[in-house]
Design a protein around this motif. Structure first.
Motif, PDB file in Angstrom:
ATOM      1  N   GLU A 193       0.830  -1.159   0.000  1.00 37.95           N
ATOM      2  CA  GLU A 193       0.000   0.000   0.000  1.00 37.95           C
ATOM      3  C   GLU A 193       0.902   1.259   0.000  1.00 37.95           C
ATOM      4  O   GLU A 193       1.900   1.298   0.733  1.00 37.95           O
ATOM      5  CB  GLU A 193      -0.966   0.042   1.194  1.00 37.95           C
TER       6      GLU A 193
ATOM      7  N   LEU B 161      -6.879   1.028  -6.394  1.00 35.86           N
ATOM      8  CA  LEU B 161      -7.789   0.650  -5.320  1.00 35.86           C
ATOM      9  C   LEU B 161      -7.519   1.553  -4.120  1.00 35.86           C
ATOM     10  O   LEU B 161      -6.417   1.558  -3.580  1.00 35.86           O
ATOM     11  CB  LEU B 161      -7.576  -0.808  -4.915  1.00 35.86           C
TER      12      LEU B 161
ATOM     13  N   HIS C 284      -7.934   1.810  -0.511  1.00 32.19           N
ATOM     14  CA  HIS C 284      -8.266   0.824   0.512  1.00 32.19           C
ATOM     15  C   HIS C 284      -8.730   1.503   1.805  1.00 32.19           C
ATOM     16  O   HIS C 284      -8.399   2.655   2.071  1.00 32.19           O
ATOM     17  CB  HIS C 284      -7.065  -0.102   0.732  1.00 32.19           C
TER      18      HIS C 284
ATOM     19  N   SER D 152     -12.361   0.007  -1.488  1.00 30.16           N
ATOM     20  CA  SER D 152     -12.753  -1.094  -0.609  1.00 30.16           C
ATOM     21  C   SER D 152     -13.101  -0.558   0.774  1.00 30.16           C
ATOM     22  O   SER D 152     -12.478   0.400   1.266  1.00 30.16           O
ATOM     23  CB  SER D 152     -11.682  -2.173  -0.514  1.00 30.16           C
TER      24      SER D 152
ATOM     25  N   LEU E  42     -15.340  -3.025  -3.378  1.00 34.61           N
ATOM     26  CA  LEU E  42     -14.676  -4.201  -2.825  1.00 34.61           C
ATOM     27  C   LEU E  42     -14.820  -4.186  -1.306  1.00 34.61           C
ATOM     28  O   LEU E  42     -15.145  -3.156  -0.704  1.00 34.61           O
ATOM     29  CB  LEU E  42     -13.189  -4.203  -3.177  1.00 34.61           C
TER      30      LEU E  42
ATOM     31  N   ALA F  24     -12.755  -7.879  -6.754  1.00 28.76           N
ATOM     32  CA  ALA F  24     -11.445  -8.153  -6.135  1.00 28.76           C
ATOM     33  C   ALA F  24     -10.635  -9.113  -6.988  1.00 28.76           C
ATOM     34  O   ALA F  24      -9.432  -8.915  -7.216  1.00 28.76           O
ATOM     35  CB  ALA F  24     -11.653  -8.729  -4.739  1.00 28.76           C
TER      36      ALA F  24
ATOM     37  N   LEU G 203      -7.084  -8.273  -8.532  1.00 28.94           N
ATOM     38  CA  LEU G 203      -5.980  -8.817  -7.746  1.00 28.94           C
ATOM     39  C   LEU G 203      -5.646 -10.292  -8.013  1.00 28.94           C
ATOM     40  O   LEU G 203      -4.552 -10.731  -7.650  1.00 28.94           O
ATOM     41  CB  LEU G 203      -6.296  -8.648  -6.255  1.00 28.94           C
TER      42      LEU G 203
END
Lengths: 217, 102
Positions: free
Chosen positions: A40, A99, A101, A121, A147, A200, A204
């Motif tokens: 991340e 993404l 997160h 997400s 997500l 997802a 991923l």
């Protein structure tokens, strides 16, 4: 049995340590077969564990690396969405995807990212008592960009808040998402959760990129 | 296993139950949502969990079919990559043992 994939990157907390040697190490990690994303990465103005200038520098460097590698990026952005958006626009959104997160901000802050095709997400925070703004955002995200996550061991959802989180706890987050999105009957719940799973996996659960496959190991 | 455990530290559950702490300090099992589809955890940190094998087994029992674990190139040990397959293998064995409970 869960299938496990890996995202690797330099967190904004550690940006002050990112130098040529660390980047080389990251490049080597990104070539490993289980790695499917760079993350991340991003900006964290809540803790400021690394100077902002370093965070921005390292965020930009990793966005460029992700584009070189053909990998999606997983972003950690806290109290810095506007700056992060400016950097992402400036560097260009990685074609493989973005993404956001553990989203904990408002729909208004999220909207430009969604309009640009980014994914988001939601984790345990969607179950917290003071999270109406987060739930509002979760209700408005197009289903194809939605997500679920845990961010374990952090952010355990209610009724387990305060405990160490684990992936199994996402059933509580999933339940709350169904409520927030008005998925009341079994067909609606199934469709919504299948969509989050599909999103997802699409992002991923991927084969190695040409960069990953071609680079010497 | 008794639903009410003695007061004390958070239990590391060997089964598929979730527990919350009561006012008297004891741990009590809580009902968990179930779904007829599997779930994907897009962001977790298996390497920071006290027992990644048990966590993966419990995730499987809860219906989680995919996990993306996030590693930091500064903080984390490259050895984590080599642990992923043993973790998933051991978790699969663990799940098979837990099936009679379900």
């Amino acid at each position: 049995m869960p299938r496990v994939k890996v995202a690797a990157g330099c967190h904004p907390h550690n940006a002050a340590h990112y130098d040529a040697a660390l980047e080389e190490k990251l490049r080597a990690w990104l070539r490993k077969p289980d790695v499917v994303a760079l993350g991340e990465i991003g900006l964290d103005y809540h803790y400021d564990f690394s100077p902002v200038a370093d965070q921005k520098r390292v965020f930009r460097a990793q966005l460029c690396l992700a584009k070189e590698a053909g990998l999606p990026v997983v972003l950690h952005v806290r109290e810095a969405l506007a700056d992060a958006w400016e950097i992402v626009q400036d560097e260009g959104i990685p074609e493989a995807g973005v993404l956001l997160h553990c989203f904990t901000d408002t729909w208004e802050a999220l909207e430009p990212w969604i309009e640009a095709g980014c994914r988001v997400s939601f984790g345990g925070a969607i179950t917290f008592g003071n999270a109406d703004a987060i739930r509002d955002a979760a209700a408005r995200v197009p289903v194809g960009q939605l997500l679920l996550e845990t961010d374990a061991p952090y952010m355990a959802p209610k009724p387990l808040r305060g405990q160490k989180c684990e992936p199994a706890q996402m059933v509580f987050t999933a339940e709350r998402l169904c409520e927030v999105r008005g998925a009341d009957d079994e067909d609606e719940r199934r469709a919504l959760l299948l969509a989050t799973q599909g999103n997802a996996l699409e992002l991923l659960d991927r084969k190695p990129t040409a960069w990953q496959a071609g680079a010497p190991r | 296993m008794s639903e009410e455990l003695l007061a004390g530290e958070e239990p590391l559950s060997a089964d598929d139950l979730f527990r919350v702490r009561k006012k008297n300090g004891a741990w009590k099992a809580v009902a968990a949502p179930t779904f007829d589809v599997t779930l994907a955890d897009a962001h977790t940190h298996l390497q920071y969990l006290a027992d990644p094998v048990r966590a993966l087994a419990r995730a499987g029992l809860a219906g989680v079919s995919f996990v993306c674990t996030v590693l930091d190139v500064f903080e984390d040990d490259e050895a984590v990559f080599g642990r992923l397959r043993p973790w998933t293998h051991q978790a699969a064995v663990s799940m098979q043992r837990a099936v009679p409970h379900c």
